[in-house]
Scaffold this motif. Sequence first.
Motif, short mmCIF file in Angstrom:
data_model
loop_
_atom_site.label_atom_id
_atom_site.label_comp_id
_atom_site.label_asym_id
_atom_site.label_seq_id
_atom_site.Cartn_x
_atom_site.Cartn_y
_atom_site.Cartn_z
N ARG A 80 -6.01 9.58 18.10
CA ARG A 80 -7.15 9.08 17.11
C ARG A 80 -7.56 10.07 16.20
N GLU A 81 -7.30 11.30 16.20
CA GLU A 81 -7.47 12.18 15.01
C GLU A 81 -6.56 11.81 13.86
N ALA A 82 -5.33 11.73 14.26
CA ALA A 82 -4.31 11.39 13.29
C ALA A 82 -4.71 10.06 12.45
N LEU A 83 -5.06 9.02 13.35
CA LEU A 83 -5.57 7.82 12.69
C LEU A 83 -6.76 7.81 11.76
N ASP A 84 -7.72 8.47 12.34
CA ASP A 84 -8.96 8.81 11.51
C ASP A 84 -8.35 9.75 10.22
N ARG A 85 -7.46 10.61 10.16
CA ARG A 85 -7.05 11.11 8.95
C ARG A 85 -6.23 10.33 8.15
N GLY A 86 -6.01 8.97 8.51
CA GLY A 86 -5.26 7.99 7.77
C GLY A 86 -3.73 8.05 8.02
N ILE A 87 -3.24 8.55 9.27
CA ILE A 87 -1.91 8.37 9.54
C ILE A 87 -1.64 7.33 10.86
N VAL A 96 1.58 -4.38 21.46
CA VAL A 96 1.00 -5.74 20.92
C VAL A 96 0.79 -6.33 22.49
N VAL A 97 0.03 -7.39 22.65
CA VAL A 97 -0.05 -8.25 23.77
C VAL A 97 0.69 -9.49 23.41
N PRO A 98 1.69 -9.79 24.20
CA PRO A 98 2.47 -10.90 23.72
C PRO A 98 1.86 -12.28 23.82
N LEU A 99 1.03 -12.50 24.72
CA LEU A 99 0.41 -13.92 24.91
C LEU A 99 -0.90 -14.06 24.07
N MET A 100 -1.60 -12.97 23.53
CA MET A 100 -2.66 -13.02 22.69
C MET A 100 -2.07 -13.58 21.34
N PRO A 101 -3.07 -14.25 20.55
CA PRO A 101 -2.56 -14.65 19.22
C PRO A 101 -2.52 -13.57 18.33
N VAL A 102 -1.90 -14.22 17.24
CA VAL A 102 -1.58 -12.98 16.21
C VAL A 102 -3.00 -12.10 15.61
N TRP A 103 -4.00 -12.93 15.33
CA TRP A 103 -5.03 -12.54 14.82
C TRP A 103 -5.89 -11.54 15.83
N ARG A 104 -5.67 -11.98 16.97
CA ARG A 104 -6.27 -10.90 18.35
C ARG A 104 -5.62 -9.78 18.21
N ASN A 105 -4.14 -9.75 18.01
CA ASN A 105 -3.44 -8.63 18.02
C ASN A 105 -3.73 -7.56 16.81
N PHE A 106 -3.98 -8.39 15.68
CA PHE A 106 -4.16 -7.65 14.36
C PHE A 106 -5.44 -6.83 14.52
N VAL A 166 -1.99 -1.29 6.84
CA VAL A 166 -2.28 -1.22 5.49
C VAL A 166 -3.98 -1.58 5.31
N TYR A 167 -4.30 -2.57 5.89
CA TYR A 167 -5.62 -3.42 6.10
C TYR A 167 -6.67 -2.20 6.74
N PHE A 168 -6.14 -1.53 7.77
CA PHE A 168 -7.29 -0.61 8.26
C PHE A 168 -7.14 0.86 7.63
N ALA A 170 -4.75 2.96 6.30
CA ALA A 170 -3.92 4.13 6.43
C ALA A 170 -3.42 4.65 5.11
N LYS A 171 -3.25 5.85 5.21
CA LYS A 171 -2.67 6.51 3.90
C LYS A 171 -1.20 6.96 4.10
N VAL A 172 -0.86 7.10 5.34
CA VAL A 172 0.67 7.48 5.72
C VAL A 172 1.05 6.33 6.80
N LEU A 173 2.15 5.75 6.50
CA LEU A 173 2.65 4.87 7.70
C LEU A 173 4.04 5.59 8.15
N VAL A 174 4.09 5.58 9.45
CA VAL A 174 5.19 5.98 10.15
C VAL A 174 5.90 5.05 11.07
N LEU A 175 7.11 4.87 10.77
CA LEU A 175 7.71 3.72 11.26
C LEU A 175 9.03 4.19 12.09
N ASP A 176 8.95 4.05 13.49
CA ASP A 176 9.93 4.28 14.52
C ASP A 176 11.07 3.31 14.61
#
Length: 263
Positions: A80-87, A96-106, A166-168, A170-176
Amino acid sequence: MTRTADRAPLVELSGVGKHYGNVRALEGVSLRVHAGEVTCVLGDNGAGKSTLIKIIAGLHQHDGGTLALEGEATRLSSPREALDRGIATVHQDLAVVPLMPVWRNFFLGSEPRKGTGPFKRMDVDLMRRTTRAELLRMGIDLRDVDQPIGTLSGGERQCVAIARAVYFGAKVLVLDEPTAALGVKQSGVVLKYVAAARDRGLGVVLITHNPHHAYLVGDRFVLLKRGATVGNHERDGITLDELTRQMAGGNELDDLRHELQRD
């Protein structure tokens, strides 16, 4: 990608180490992540990539070296702290929750609401409109944001996760390992959106074991082996062939080839 010479990296690791008891997971690892650039971290299984992600994402704290965010030394105590700092970290097993719609997961976990008191409820119309608009801004044109996200391809789910970060803000995006389980075409789609995030000004950390994917989008390349840095290159300083050679083992591969040659 040009940048001002005096701008501090969004994330900078200097000599970072992490031990679990007597086990050395990382030792003396350094990397820099600048806005509008992609830093690729390459290595085989057991190289230390997962530990590195956990340190940047706030899951684990380093016990050696320094971690600096925009020039300020820090120790991230939680995701949570990392997210608050933009990571923002997009893990290989997408949350993700597979059975929920795209907008709900977004908007999962950050749902906007309208009304007051007992009449307060989720603003579904706003979430639908925003999800569609943000995906389109990233160049993602889904057939229907009401469809369950589990019906999307692996590449499409990765792209939704990138657009969400990007919408929320983020300054840094880490992709695993975003392309690990994908075919050539879907991998290309994901890499296109990695480049789109870079062009939006984010600093991207791309964790991968595929030098060909890394070289398509990367500005910097950090190679890990058994928890240590064995290569740290800028794009202008290394070719794809040499990057592939180092990733494959370099001199060790040459020694093995000689051993396996017929007399």
